[in-house]
Design an enzyme around this catalytic site. Structure first.
Site, short mmCIF file in Angstrom:
data_model
loop_
_atom_site.label_atom_id
_atom_site.label_comp_id
_atom_site.label_asym_id
_atom_site.label_seq_id
_atom_site.Cartn_x
_atom_site.Cartn_y
_atom_site.Cartn_z
N ASP A 155 -8.39 -1.79 10.62
CA ASP A 155 -7.40 -1.85 10.61
C ASP A 155 -6.20 -3.19 11.47
O ASP A 155 -7.65 -3.29 12.24
CB ASP A 155 -6.64 -0.32 10.80
N ASN A 173 -6.99 -1.24 1.08
CA ASN A 173 -5.66 -0.66 1.16
C ASN A 173 -4.87 -0.90 2.21
O ASN A 173 -3.51 -0.05 2.17
CB ASN A 173 -6.16 1.32 1.32
N TYR A 194 7.90 -5.08 -2.59
CA TYR A 194 6.81 -4.61 -2.86
C TYR A 194 6.55 -4.14 -3.99
O TYR A 194 5.40 -4.18 -4.10
CB TYR A 194 7.19 -3.31 -1.83
N LYS A 198 2.45 -5.11 -5.98
CA LYS A 198 2.40 -3.74 -6.46
C LYS A 198 2.04 -4.07 -7.76
O LYS A 198 0.36 -4.19 -8.33
CB LYS A 198 2.93 -2.62 -5.87
N ILE A 210 3.37 9.26 -0.78
CA ILE A 210 2.38 10.32 -0.16
C ILE A 210 2.73 10.28 1.11
O ILE A 210 3.53 9.25 1.83
CB ILE A 210 1.44 9.49 -0.88
N THR A 262 2.68 9.90 5.00
CA THR A 262 1.79 9.19 5.55
C THR A 262 3.11 8.59 6.82
O THR A 262 3.84 8.87 6.14
CB THR A 262 1.09 7.58 5.31
#
Length: 251
Positions: free
Chosen positions: A38, A91, A157, A161, A190, A192
C-alpha cells in the site's frame, strides 16, 4: 475457512484498507503468505499486525503502483522473500475528482489513469513473468461496476475501469495456455474508506437507492469472490469479469 491457500504466496495491492484489507486477511486466514502492499505504510502495517496476531503470515510493503520500477521491485521482493509468486490481487486505486469532462484538469486525468489503469499493466507485466517461472498462477484485477456502466462526473475513473476489463480479457487469452489465469471483479459501491472520504452522507444515501438490494456492499463480500477466483476451484475461469453489485447492473 479452509486452508486452501496453504503454501501459496500472494501480493495484494491497496491492502491497507477496504477491499484490499479484506482480501489480505481472508487470504492469510486461508493459509497464504501475503505481501500487503500500500502507499500508506501505516495502513499496511496495521493489517499485517492483525494478520500476525491471528497466526497468519504477512509482510507490509510500501508501494507507489504508478511507478513501474517500484512495481517490479515489489514483485521481486515477494519472490526473494517467499521464493515464488502464486497469486495477486491488483486492487490499489483512487476515485479522482468528481467533475464533468470539460472541467477535468489534464493532470487530474493523467493521475487517475496512472494509478487505476497503468499500474495494473505494470503489476501484471511483472507478476506474470514471476508466475510463468513458477509454472502458473492466478491474478484478480479490481475493476468496478463502472467497468461497464457510466457515472456522471467520473470520466477518468470510468475510462480506466472499462480499459482494465479489456486488458484482463486480453491477458486471459494470452496466458491461459501457460497456466496463468486472469480475471476482473466489478464491485458496485462498497462501504470503504475510499467512499467515506470522497462522498458525504447524503451522496452515500443516494447511492444506496441505486442498489436494488437496498444497501452498499461490504469489503468482505468482494473478498469472498476474489478468493474463489484465485483458487483452484475456479480453474476453468479466466479472461472474465464478475460483478458484486447488489443488482446495480441488472436495472
Amino acid at each position: 475457512m479452509t486452508r486452501e491457500f496453504e503454501g501459496k504466496v500472494v501480493i495484494v495491492t491497496g491492502a491497507g484498507s477496504g477491499i484490499g484489507e479484506a482480501c489480505a486477511k481472508q487470504l492469510a486466514e486461508a493459509g497464504a503468505k501475503v505481501v500487503a502492499a500500500d502507499m500508506n505504510l501505516d495502513g499496511a502495517e496495521r493489517v499485517v499486525a492483525d494478520i500476525q496476531a491471528k497466526g497468519g503470515e504477512a509482510l507490509p510493503y510500501k508501494i507507489d503502483v504508478s511507478d513501474p520500477a517500484a512495481v517490479g521491485a515489489m514483485v521481486a521482493y515477494a519472490v526473494t522473500t517467499y521464493g515464488k509468486l502464486d497469486g495477486a490481487v491488483n486492487n490499489a486505486g483512487i476515485g479522482g475528482p468528481l467533475k464533468p469532462i470539460a472541467d477535468y484538469e489534464i493532470d487530474e486525468w493523467k493521475h487517475v489513469i496512472d494509478v487505476d489503469l497503468h499500474s495494473v499493466f505494470y503489476c501484471m507485466k511483472y507478476e506474470i513473468q514471476a508466475m510463468l517461472k513458477n509454472g502458473g498462477g492466478s491474478i484478480v484485477n479490481m475493476s468496478s461496476i463502472l467497468g461497464t456502466n457510466g457515472f456522471a462526473g467520473a470520466p477518468a475513473y470510468v475510462a480506466s475501469k472499462h480499459a482494465l476489463v479489456g486488458m484482463t480479457k486480453n491477458a486471459g487469452i494470452e496466458y491461459s495456455a501457460h497456466g496463468v489465469r486472469v480475471n476482473a471483479v466489478g464491485p458496485a459501491f462498497i462501504k470503504t474508506p475510499l467512499i467515506d472520504n470522497a462522498l458525504d452522507d447524503a451522496t452515500q444515501e443516494f447511492l444506496v437507492t441505486k442498489h436494488p438490494i437496498g444497501r452498499l456492499g461490504r469489503p468482505e463480500e468482494v473478498a469472498n469472490l476474489v478468493l474463489f477466483l484465485l483458487s483452484d476451484k475456479a480453474s476453468f475461469i479466466t479472461g472474465s469479469y464478475h460483478l458484486v453489485d447488489g443488482a446495480y447492473a441488472a436495472q
